[in-house]
Design an enzyme around this catalytic site. Structure first.
Site, PDB file in Angstrom:
ATOM      1  N   LEU A 204      42.065  51.707  44.320  1.00 40.00           N
ATOM      2  CA  LEU A 204      42.286  52.774  43.325  1.00 40.00           C
ATOM      3  C   LEU A 204      41.621  52.450  41.986  1.00 40.00           C
ATOM      4  O   LEU A 204      41.182  53.330  41.266  1.00 40.00           O
ATOM      5  CB  LEU A 204      43.792  52.968  43.085  1.00 40.00           C
ATOM      6  N   GLY A 205      41.588  51.201  41.691  1.00 41.72           N
ATOM      7  CA  GLY A 205      40.993  50.828  40.407  1.00 41.72           C
ATOM      8  C   GLY A 205      41.156  49.355  40.176  1.00 41.72           C
ATOM      9  O   GLY A 205      41.623  48.619  41.051  1.00 41.72           O
ATOM     10  N   GLU A 206      40.753  48.949  38.997  1.00 46.70           N
ATOM     11  CA  GLU A 206      40.856  47.532  38.674  1.00 46.70           C
ATOM     12  C   GLU A 206      41.362  47.380  37.247  1.00 46.70           C
ATOM     13  O   GLU A 206      40.868  48.026  36.322  1.00 46.70           O
ATOM     14  CB  GLU A 206      39.478  46.871  38.801  1.00 46.70           C
ATOM     15  N   GLY A 207      42.366  46.568  37.105  1.00 46.32           N
ATOM     16  CA  GLY A 207      42.930  46.350  35.768  1.00 46.32           C
ATOM     17  C   GLY A 207      42.741  44.918  35.350  1.00 46.32           C
ATOM     18  O   GLY A 207      41.959  44.179  35.949  1.00 46.32           O
ATOM     19  N   GLN A 208      43.458  44.534  34.319  1.00 37.39           N
ATOM     20  CA  GLN A 208      43.279  43.189  33.777  1.00 37.39           C
ATOM     21  C   GLN A 208      43.769  42.096  34.716  1.00 37.39           C
ATOM     22  O   GLN A 208      43.292  40.970  34.664  1.00 37.39           O
ATOM     23  CB  GLN A 208      43.986  43.083  32.435  1.00 37.39           C
ATOM     24  N   PHE A 209      44.757  42.445  35.569  1.00 36.95           N
ATOM     25  CA  PHE A 209      45.298  41.401  36.461  1.00 36.95           C
ATOM     26  C   PHE A 209      44.541  41.281  37.754  1.00 36.95           C
ATOM     27  O   PHE A 209      44.582  40.268  38.419  1.00 36.95           O
ATOM     28  CB  PHE A 209      46.757  41.719  36.792  1.00 36.95           C
TER      29      PHE A 209
ATOM     30  N   ASP B 125      51.071  50.493  23.272  1.00 33.54           N
ATOM     31  CA  ASP B 125      49.716  50.798  23.738  1.00 33.54           C
ATOM     32  C   ASP B 125      49.683  52.167  24.394  1.00 33.54           C
ATOM     33  O   ASP B 125      49.056  52.351  25.436  1.00 33.54           O
ATOM     34  CB  ASP B 125      49.235  49.712  24.700  1.00 33.54           C
TER      35      ASP B 125
HETATM   36  P1  ADP Z   1      45.734  47.222  34.112  1.00 36.59           P
HETATM   37  O1  ADP Z   1      46.994  47.603  33.445  1.00 36.59           O
HETATM   38  O2  ADP Z   1      45.723  45.843  34.561  1.00 36.59           O
HETATM   39  O3  ADP Z   1      44.516  47.566  33.297  1.00 36.59           O
HETATM   40  P2  ADP Z   1      46.090  49.514  35.566  1.00 36.59           P
HETATM   41  O4  ADP Z   1      47.541  49.594  35.819  1.00 36.59           O
HETATM   42  O5  ADP Z   1      45.619  50.282  34.437  1.00 36.59           O
HETATM   43  O6  ADP Z   1      45.637  48.064  35.405  1.00 36.59           O
HETATM   44  O7  ADP Z   1      45.275  50.026  36.789  1.00 36.59           O
HETATM   45  C1  ADP Z   1      43.903  50.177  36.835  1.00 36.59           C
HETATM   46  C2  ADP Z   1      43.563  51.516  37.459  1.00 36.59           C
HETATM   47  O8  ADP Z   1      44.168  51.652  38.719  1.00 36.59           O
HETATM   48  C3  ADP Z   1      44.089  52.686  36.638  1.00 36.59           C
HETATM   49  O9  ADP Z   1      43.146  53.109  35.674  1.00 36.59           O
HETATM   50  C4  ADP Z   1      44.309  53.756  37.692  1.00 36.59           C
HETATM   51  O10 ADP Z   1      43.114  54.491  37.907  1.00 36.59           O
HETATM   52  C5  ADP Z   1      44.645  52.974  38.939  1.00 36.59           C
HETATM   53  N1  ADP Z   1      46.088  52.954  39.137  1.00 36.59           N
HETATM   54  C6  ADP Z   1      46.965  52.081  38.647  1.00 36.59           C
HETATM   55  N2  ADP Z   1      48.216  52.364  39.033  1.00 36.59           N
HETATM   56  C7  ADP Z   1      48.132  53.459  39.790  1.00 36.59           C
HETATM   57  C8  ADP Z   1      49.099  54.253  40.481  1.00 36.59           C
HETATM   58  N3  ADP Z   1      50.388  53.950  40.444  1.00 36.59           N
HETATM   59  N4  ADP Z   1      48.663  55.299  41.126  1.00 36.59           N
HETATM   60  C9  ADP Z   1      47.373  55.619  41.167  1.00 36.59           C
HETATM   61  N5  ADP Z   1      46.419  54.912  40.550  1.00 36.59           N
HETATM   62  C10 ADP Z   1      46.788  53.854  39.888  1.00 36.59           C
END
Ligand code: ADP
Length: 894
Positions: free
Chosen positions: A602-607, A749
């Site tokens: 779905l995506g990539e975050g900091q973790f 945030d």
């Molecule tokens: P981080 O907080 O580490 O940056 P995120 O929680 O923002 O990571 O997640 C990164 C991406 O993953 C988000 O921008 C979103 O597109 C996708 N994502 C995260 N959580 C969900 C979810 N519950 N349902 C659908 N997409 C999600």
């Protein structure tokens, strides 16, 4: 050279300015600097103006300035140029007649050999200046001779000559010839020559009351007569009767032959005195109306012009002629209409004259100089015909510029009106200045001084910045050590399930660098505050107690947003969110990993990565309040956020903190944590799946529906969205934030990037940390240490490190703005990060210079004025609560 210097100056200035902008705390200094820039910008044209003015002034002689000792005292005038009618002895010869000259082989003054008889005026001391000079002042002294002398001239007269053959007696403007001289043997008595003399030879002629011995020492003051004008010839001026008043425009100072025409002399047109606007009044006290002007009535000039001839000392190259004219057209006096000048070098007038017409009819009645260009013509004599444009034509001064000669206008040591006491030998600076070098040097010195000042400011700024850097590093380190201690304590319940990962090389981006003076958590616990109550009240640092609640740890966002400044306020934010950890033990359930089936990323975050997974039997793990769609037996679609395997201990702790926070939040507009996988690596948190991803990207892909269709229902699959629907999204966020604020939870945030969109445009707040990968540009990095979402942060968060529900309200205002602009641009997109921080400074100063985000196109006025702007009020207490915001938005939907 001057302009080159100026051009070179601006890039320096620019660099300085931009480097100052880099300094976030420097907005005040920046203002100061901008003021300085403004000053510089003003100063430079000022300098140029000054040069032009100086050149203009230097174009004609100024009696106020032209007062330099001509060289009797200083010795510039040679002995051979000082002569006398007679001398009493060799030791009182003419050469001893120098002012302030008391020693040497003489007897201390010039003394004639015959007793001066009353009215005799035969004896004189003569000075040859070798060229024509404009003499404004004379000084005399008696014979002192170290106390031996006893002679002085009580009165004297002056005669002068331009050619050495015809001599003219000087008299003042009222005709008096005798000048009051000395009263003793030593004091210098100065006499202003009113009118001044234009001469090469000057004679001092002592006058005695009775038969007595006189001796004199003298000095002449003035400057070289650069015009070179030896005589002019013109018809004498006329008499005007103005309202019964006799106004005389004759040339009363003319020292040549006076007949029908004035010839072979100089007069008022060369006395350095310019007439006033009103010709009835005069610069000179006690004279008759019209005194300053020489003027003619057109009635006596059938040809319509007045002819004047100007003779010069030698052949010159004439650049211009300046004529000072009256323009009192209400009294029938105007500038000349046209002037035609003929030139003569030898015996004949040249056939090609120069003709000049003053530009346009001036509206003002003020007197003025009209500059007549003479086209570098070579001549010894000039004949000019000035044509009338009205009944009368009045001139008060004429000046000629030839070659590069200009008058020295620097202040003389002997100013007009100065007490007539002893003169100390001044520098005979009457030389011709053939350039503007002095003025240029003055300006360059001024600019160099400004540059030096700027350099000093830069140096000062650098020192200041270093100090700030050191201090902030200390604060960061302190905060980090405290934070680590809290985290360790708070997550002790999970520590058994965590494997130590310190040595791993994580790609997790730590905000705080490992701190040099890191201390063991156990040693730091003592430093931590006591969190008795959850409150927004800011507790002073001094009230931090020795004990700590075992479950008290800062919330996630705190771990990522640091205060820019050390502040006791930082304790408050801990207090606000600590209670989220202070409740009973969590009931988080460990979900069997094998029951998760990966579907897509779905995506990539900091973790790490976030995956869409199918979770088997998830219903068994859900809380009772959660009712998921579909068959309870069928696998549930969930989002699984995984901590990347190489994450270090800090990342793991932060990840676990987010779990901890999320596990306590239960609201329809907060993303729900369903379960975790923390028994083994990689750590996972399982949250509800939000089909439409984050709100920022979601809105970015949409466009605004035309306003008249606002009320209509959005069609399925359409990429259009109505403003009403956008407001509906904002309502949901306000609702989620209202819930958080009811828990005294500060998100820190809030932004569209941290909200997720589910089915039917359901919006849920997520991300209790910061997304720095996809939205890296939304964060501001402080000296390589921390990243801050400054465009969403309140002024007090940025400047004071103060995070409260009111600062969340500020961020909500920005989020609302994002929503209503469909996230098409970043807030303050036209500002650099540094400028955003400068703007924050303006919010702080509150002088009305702060810039607000503009009203989005589809934003109703009421929402912008009453809601959005109220979120950005300077006083945090005046900002609305989330409850009020929610209510207001709901009302706007109706
Ligand atoms: P981080 O907080 O580490 O940056 P995120 O929680 O923002 O990571 O997640 C990164 C991406 O993953 C988000 O921008 C979103 O597109 C996708 N994502 C995260 N959580 C969900 C979810 N519950 N349902 C659908 N997409 C999600």
């Amino acid at each position: 050279m001057f302009s080159l210097f100026l051009c070179g100056f601006s890039p320096v200035q620019k660099n300085v300015q931009s480097s100052l902008r880099e300094d976030r705390g420097a907005s005040e200094r920046l203002q100061l600097f901008e003021k300085m820039n403004t000053m510089e910008v003003k100063l430079i044209p000022c300098c140029i103006f000054f040069i032009l003015m100086a050149v203009a002034i230097k174009a004609q002689v100024n009696p106020e300035m032209c007062r330099y000792p001509l060289g009797m005292t200083g010795g510039k005038i040679q002995d051979k140029d000082i002569s006398a009618s007679s001398q009493w002895s060799e030791s009182t010869a003419a050469r001893f007649g120098r002012l302030d000259f008391d020693t040497g082989d003489g007897d201390g003054a010039w003394c004639p050999d015959i007793m001066t008889e009353p009215d005799g005026f035969k004896e004189y001391l003569q000075v040859d200046l070798r060229s024509l000079h404009f003499i404004t002042l004379v000084g005399t002294q008696g014979r002192h001779a170290n106390g031996m002398g006893n002679e002085f001239a009580q009165r004297y007269k002056i005669k002068y000559s331009r050619d050495g053959s015809s001599w003219l007696g000087w008299h003042d403007r009222l005709g008096k010839q005798v000048i009051e001289g000395n009263k003793n043997t030593y004091d210098v008595v100065l006499k202003d020559l009113e009118p001044p003399i234009i001469a090469r030879f000057v004679r001092f002629m002592p006058v005695a009351d009775a038969s007595m011995s006189v001796c004199m020492r003298v000095e002449l003051y003035g400057c070289e007569w650069l015009d070179g004008l030896v005589s002019y010839s013109l018809p004498d001026g006329h008499q005007m009767i103005y309202r019964g008043l006799d106004v005389f425009f004759n040339d009363s100072l003319y020292d040549g032959a006076i007949a029908q025409r004035l010839t072979k002399g100089l007069g008022q047109l060369a006395d350095g005195t310019w007439g006033l606007d009103d010709f009835l009044h005069s610069q000179v006290h006690g004279v008759w109306p019209g005194y300053d002007y020489v003027g003619w009535s057109n009635k006596t000039f059938p040809k319509g012009y007045v002819e004047m001839i100007f003779d010069f000392d030698h052949i010159r190259n004439f650049t211009s002629m300046k004529v000072h004219c009256s323009n009192m057209f209400s009294r029938g006096v105007r500038l000349f209409r046209q002037v035609t000048c003929y030139f003569r070098s030898e015996s004949e007038w040249e056939s090609d004259p120069v003709t000049f017409r003053p530009a346009s009819e001036p509206l003002s009645q003020s007197a003025r100089f009209v500059t007549v260009p003479l086209g570098d013509r070579t001549a010894r004599s000039i004949k000019c015909r000035f044509h009338f444009s009205d009944q009368w034509m009045l001139f008060s001064e004429m000046a000629f510029q030839s070659g590069s000669a200009v008058y020295n206008t620097s202040l003389s040591p002997h100013k007009h009106g100065q007490s007539k006491k002893t003169l100390l030998g001044g520098d005979p600076t009457h030389k011709v200045d053939d350039s503007n070098t002095r003025i240029l040097i003055g300006c360059l010195v001024a600019i160099i001084a400004i540059l030096l000042a700027i350099i000093l400011i830069i140096l000062w700024r650098q020192v200041w910045q270093k100090m700030l850097e050191k201090a902030s590093r200390r604060w960061l380190d302190d905060e980090l050590t405290a934070r680590l201690a809290i985290q360790t304590q708070a997550f002790s319940f999970l520590q058994s399930s965590l494997s130590s990962d310190d040595g791993s090389t994580s790609s997790y981006e730590r905000i705080y660098p490992p701190c040099a003076n890191y201390q063991e958590p156990s040693r730091l616990i003592r430093k931590l505050p006591e969190f008795a109550e959850c409150t927004e009240h800011l507790e002073p640092a001094a009230s931090w107690g020795a004990a700590i609640c075992s479950d008290s740890a800062p919330h996630y966002a705190e771990a990522h947003i640091i205060s820019l400044q050390e502040s006791s306020d930082s304790s408050s934010i801990r207090a606000v969110n600590m209670h989220l950890f202070a409740g009973p033990d969590l009931t988080l359930k460990e979900f069997p990993r094998e029951k998760l089936t990966f579907k897509e990323k779905l995506g990539e975050g900091q973790f790490g990565e976030v995956h869409l997974c199918e979770a088997e039997s998830m219903q068994d793990f859900l809380d009772e309040d959660l009712t998921m769609e579909g068959n309870s037996k069928s696998p549930l679609l969930v989002a699984v956020k995984t901590l990347r395997e190489d994450a270090n201990k800090n990342a793991r702790n932060d990840f676990l903190k987010e779990i901890r926070i999320m596990s306590r939040l239960r609201d329809p507009n907060i993303v729900r944590l369903l379960a975790v996988c923390v028994d083994t690596d990689p750590l996972c948190m399982i949250t509800e799946y939000m089909e439409n991803g984050d709100l920022n990207q979601f809105l970015c892909s949409l466009r605004l529906k035309a306003q008249n269709n606002d009320k209509e229902k959005q069609e399925e699959g359409s990429d259009e969205v109505s403003s009403i629907k956008l407001l509906g999204m904002a309502v949901q966020i306000a609702s989620g934030m209202n819930y958080l604020s009811s828990l005294n939870f500060v998100h820190r945030d809030l932004a569209t990037r941290n909200c997720l969109v589910g089915k039917n445009d359901t919006i849920k707040i997520a991300d209790f940390g910061m997304s720095r990968n996809l939205y890296r540009g939304d964060y501001f990095r402080i000296q390589g240490r921390a990243v801050l979402p400054i465009r969403w942060m309140s002024w007090e968060s940025i400047l004071l490190g103060k995070f409260t529900m009111a600062s969340d309200v500020w961020a909500f205002g920005v989020t609302l703005w994002e929503i209503l602009t469909l996230c098409k641009e970043q807030p303050y997109s036209q500002f650099s990060d540094e400028q955003v921080i400068e703007n924050t400074g303006e919010f702080f100063r509150n002088q009305g210079k702060q810039v607000y985000l503009p009203k989005p196109q589809c934003c109703p006025d009421r929402i912008y004025n009453d809601l959005m702007l109220s979120c950005w009020r300077r006083n945090a207490q005046e900002r609305p609560s989330f409850k009020e915001i929610h209510t207001q938005l709901m009302e706007s939907m109706v």
